[in-house]
Design a protein around this motif. Sequence first.
Motif, PDB file in Angstrom:
ATOM      1  N   GLY A   1       0.834  -1.196   0.000  1.00  0.00           N
ATOM      2  CA  GLY A   1       0.000   0.000   0.000  1.00  0.00           C
ATOM      3  C   GLY A   1       0.864   1.239   0.000  1.00  0.00           C
ATOM      4  N   PRO A   2       0.245   2.416   0.021  1.00  0.00           N
ATOM      5  CA  PRO A   2       1.010   3.657  -0.044  1.00  0.00           C
ATOM      6  C   PRO A   2       1.861   3.879   1.208  1.00  0.00           C
ATOM      7  N   VAL A   3       2.843   4.748   1.046  1.00  0.00           N
ATOM      8  CA  VAL A   3       3.706   5.169   2.150  1.00  0.00           C
ATOM      9  C   VAL A   3       3.078   6.417   2.771  1.00  0.00           C
ATOM     10  N   LEU A   4       2.947   6.416   4.077  1.00  0.00           N
ATOM     11  CA  LEU A   4       2.413   7.550   4.821  1.00  0.00           C
ATOM     12  C   LEU A   4       3.576   8.242   5.519  1.00  0.00           C
ATOM     13  N   ASP A   5       3.828   9.498   5.169  1.00  0.00           N
ATOM     14  CA  ASP A   5       4.904  10.278   5.780  1.00  0.00           C
ATOM     15  C   ASP A   5       4.264  11.292   6.720  1.00  0.00           C
ATOM     16  N   LEU A   6       4.359  11.036   8.025  1.00  0.00           N
ATOM     17  CA  LEU A   6       3.713  11.882   9.029  1.00  0.00           C
ATOM     18  C   LEU A   6       4.627  13.027   9.443  1.00  0.00           C
ATOM     19  N   ALA A   7       4.043  14.218   9.600  1.00  0.00           N
ATOM     20  CA  ALA A   7       4.807  15.425   9.936  1.00  0.00           C
ATOM     21  C   ALA A   7       5.940  15.572   8.931  1.00  0.00           C
TER      22      ALA A   7
ATOM     23  N   GLY B   1       6.907  17.845   6.870  1.00  0.00           N
ATOM     24  CA  GLY B   1       7.648  19.084   6.644  1.00  0.00           C
ATOM     25  C   GLY B   1       7.742  19.388   5.158  1.00  0.00           C
ATOM     26  N   TYR B   2       8.940  19.669   4.707  1.00  0.00           N
ATOM     27  CA  TYR B   2       9.166  19.990   3.295  1.00  0.00           C
ATOM     28  C   TYR B   2       9.319  18.741   2.420  1.00  0.00           C
ATOM     29  N   GLY B   3       9.186  17.560   3.021  1.00  0.00           N
ATOM     30  CA  GLY B   3       9.041  16.340   2.236  1.00  0.00           C
ATOM     31  C   GLY B   3      10.282  15.586   1.831  1.00  0.00           C
ATOM     32  N   ARG B   4      11.380  15.736   2.553  1.00  0.00           N
ATOM     33  CA  ARG B   4      12.582  15.025   2.123  1.00  0.00           C
ATOM     34  C   ARG B   4      12.396  13.515   2.121  1.00  0.00           C
ATOM     35  N   HIS B   5      11.616  12.977   3.054  1.00  0.00           N
ATOM     36  CA  HIS B   5      11.384  11.531   3.070  1.00  0.00           C
ATOM     37  C   HIS B   5      10.274  11.125   2.094  1.00  0.00           C
ATOM     38  N   SER B   6       9.292  11.992   1.916  1.00  0.00           N
ATOM     39  CA  SER B   6       8.257  11.740   0.902  1.00  0.00           C
ATOM     40  C   SER B   6       8.891  11.659  -0.478  1.00  0.00           C
ATOM     41  N   LEU B   7       9.781  12.591  -0.770  1.00  0.00           N
ATOM     42  CA  LEU B   7      10.457  12.617  -2.070  1.00  0.00           C
ATOM     43  C   LEU B   7      11.334  11.388  -2.255  1.00  0.00           C
ATOM     44  N   ALA B   8      12.008  10.956  -1.197  1.00  0.00           N
ATOM     45  CA  ALA B   8      12.848   9.757  -1.289  1.00  0.00           C
ATOM     46  C   ALA B   8      12.005   8.528  -1.611  1.00  0.00           C
ATOM     47  N   ALA B   9      10.851   8.396  -0.975  1.00  0.00           N
ATOM     48  CA  ALA B   9       9.965   7.258  -1.252  1.00  0.00           C
ATOM     49  C   ALA B   9       9.410   7.337  -2.670  1.00  0.00           C
ATOM     50  N   ALA B  10       9.034   8.531  -3.103  1.00  0.00           N
ATOM     51  CA  ALA B  10       8.505   8.694  -4.462  1.00  0.00           C
ATOM     52  C   ALA B  10       9.580   8.383  -5.509  1.00  0.00           C
ATOM     53  N   ARG B  11      10.841   8.724  -5.217  1.00  0.00           N
ATOM     54  CA  ARG B  11      11.929   8.390  -6.160  1.00  0.00           C
ATOM     55  C   ARG B  11      12.097   6.887  -6.315  1.00  0.00           C
ATOM     56  N   LEU B  12      11.629   6.129  -5.321  1.00  0.00           N
ATOM     57  CA  LEU B  12      11.651   4.671  -5.418  1.00  0.00           C
ATOM     58  C   LEU B  12      10.445   4.142  -6.199  1.00  0.00           C
ATOM     59  N   GLY B  13       9.566   5.053  -6.627  1.00  0.00           N
ATOM     60  CA  GLY B  13       8.377   4.665  -7.382  1.00  0.00           C
ATOM     61  C   GLY B  13       7.181   4.339  -6.521  1.00  0.00           C
ATOM     62  N   LEU B  14       7.210   4.761  -5.251  1.00  0.00           N
ATOM     63  CA  LEU B  14       6.129   4.430  -4.326  1.00  0.00           C
ATOM     64  C   LEU B  14       5.147   5.588  -4.186  1.00  0.00           C
ATOM     65  N   PRO B  15       3.841   5.307  -4.148  1.00  0.00           N
ATOM     66  CA  PRO B  15       2.861   6.366  -3.878  1.00  0.00           C
ATOM     67  C   PRO B  15       2.981   6.805  -2.414  1.00  0.00           C
ATOM     68  N   VAL B  16       2.865   8.101  -2.186  1.00  0.00           N
ATOM     69  CA  VAL B  16       3.102   8.665  -0.856  1.00  0.00           C
ATOM     70  C   VAL B  16       1.959   9.602  -0.477  1.00  0.00           C
ATOM     71  N   LEU B  17       1.532   9.508   0.765  1.00  0.00           N
ATOM     72  CA  LEU B  17       0.618  10.467   1.359  1.00  0.00           C
ATOM     73  C   LEU B  17       1.443  11.270   2.362  1.00  0.00           C
ATOM     74  N   ALA B  18       1.697  12.536   2.057  1.00  0.00           N
ATOM     75  CA  ALA B  18       2.530  13.414   2.881  1.00  0.00           C
ATOM     76  C   ALA B  18       1.621  14.278   3.747  1.00  0.00           C
ATOM     77  N   VAL B  19       1.739  14.143   5.064  1.00  0.00           N
ATOM     78  CA  VAL B  19       0.846  14.826   5.997  1.00  0.00           C
ATOM     79  C   VAL B  19       1.641  15.774   6.883  1.00  0.00           C
ATOM     80  N   ASP B  20       1.169  17.010   6.974  1.00  0.00           N
ATOM     81  CA  ASP B  20       1.776  17.990   7.870  1.00  0.00           C
ATOM     82  C   ASP B  20       0.747  19.074   8.146  1.00  0.00           C
ATOM     83  N   ARG B  21       0.966  19.850   9.201  1.00  0.00           N
ATOM     84  CA  ARG B  21       0.065  20.961   9.496  1.00  0.00           C
ATOM     85  C   ARG B  21       0.560  22.269   8.899  1.00  0.00           C
ATOM     86  N   ASP B  22       1.813  22.295   8.450  1.00  0.00           N
ATOM     87  CA  ASP B  22       2.430  23.514   7.943  1.00  0.00           C
ATOM     88  C   ASP B  22       2.050  23.724   6.475  1.00  0.00           C
TER      89      ASP B  22
END
Length: 192
Positions: free
Chosen positions: A39-45, A47-68
């Motif tokens: 299933g998708p990768v959930l990146d909690l808090a 921020g500017y998405g450095r871990h979301s981007l890393a997961a997406a570069r692996l070809g994985l769908p990502v749900l990036a969640v933050d309050r900012d």
Amino acid sequence: MTSPASSERSSTSVAHTESEPSEFLRAREGLLLEAGRLGPVLDLACGYGRHSLAAARLGLPVLAVDRDEKALRALQQIAPPLIQCVRADLETRAHIPVAPASCGAVLVFRFLFRPLARAIVQALRPGGLLLYETFTTHQRDLGQGPGNPAFLLDPYELPRLFAALQPITYEEIVSEGPPPAALARLAARRRA
């Protein structure tokens, strides 16, 4: 009105905007790829998405969640279509904006809100992966970063928070930085 705890958490997130993902995540890309099949990768808090981007570069769908909102807008401008940004304040209640057992992996880096632990476990599909890295109380000895105990883990607290998961690896380190950081790192799987 922003509480002191919220203000400290926000300033820590904004100050921590490296573009490279954590070495802890990079060393576990194989595990993340495997979990991404569930299933998708959930990146909690996120921020500017450095871990979301890393997961997406692996070809994985990502749900990036933050309050900012500013950070999410910046991420959305550079994000590939694999990343969906969601604005949510994870510190207002012990809730994550996903269906139970819907995520192949959950990423949590440099964020701590203890009441979310149960919701994080519930967000994972059986066999799903948690990669969690955040500050320990030893961070205060370094004279920088969060000082509020609400954002610092006690020794060996992280595996206790996620005792329902099967641990893969756990460590507590002081990274050389820059800047140096006292970190707890957990990789764990939801039991099938």
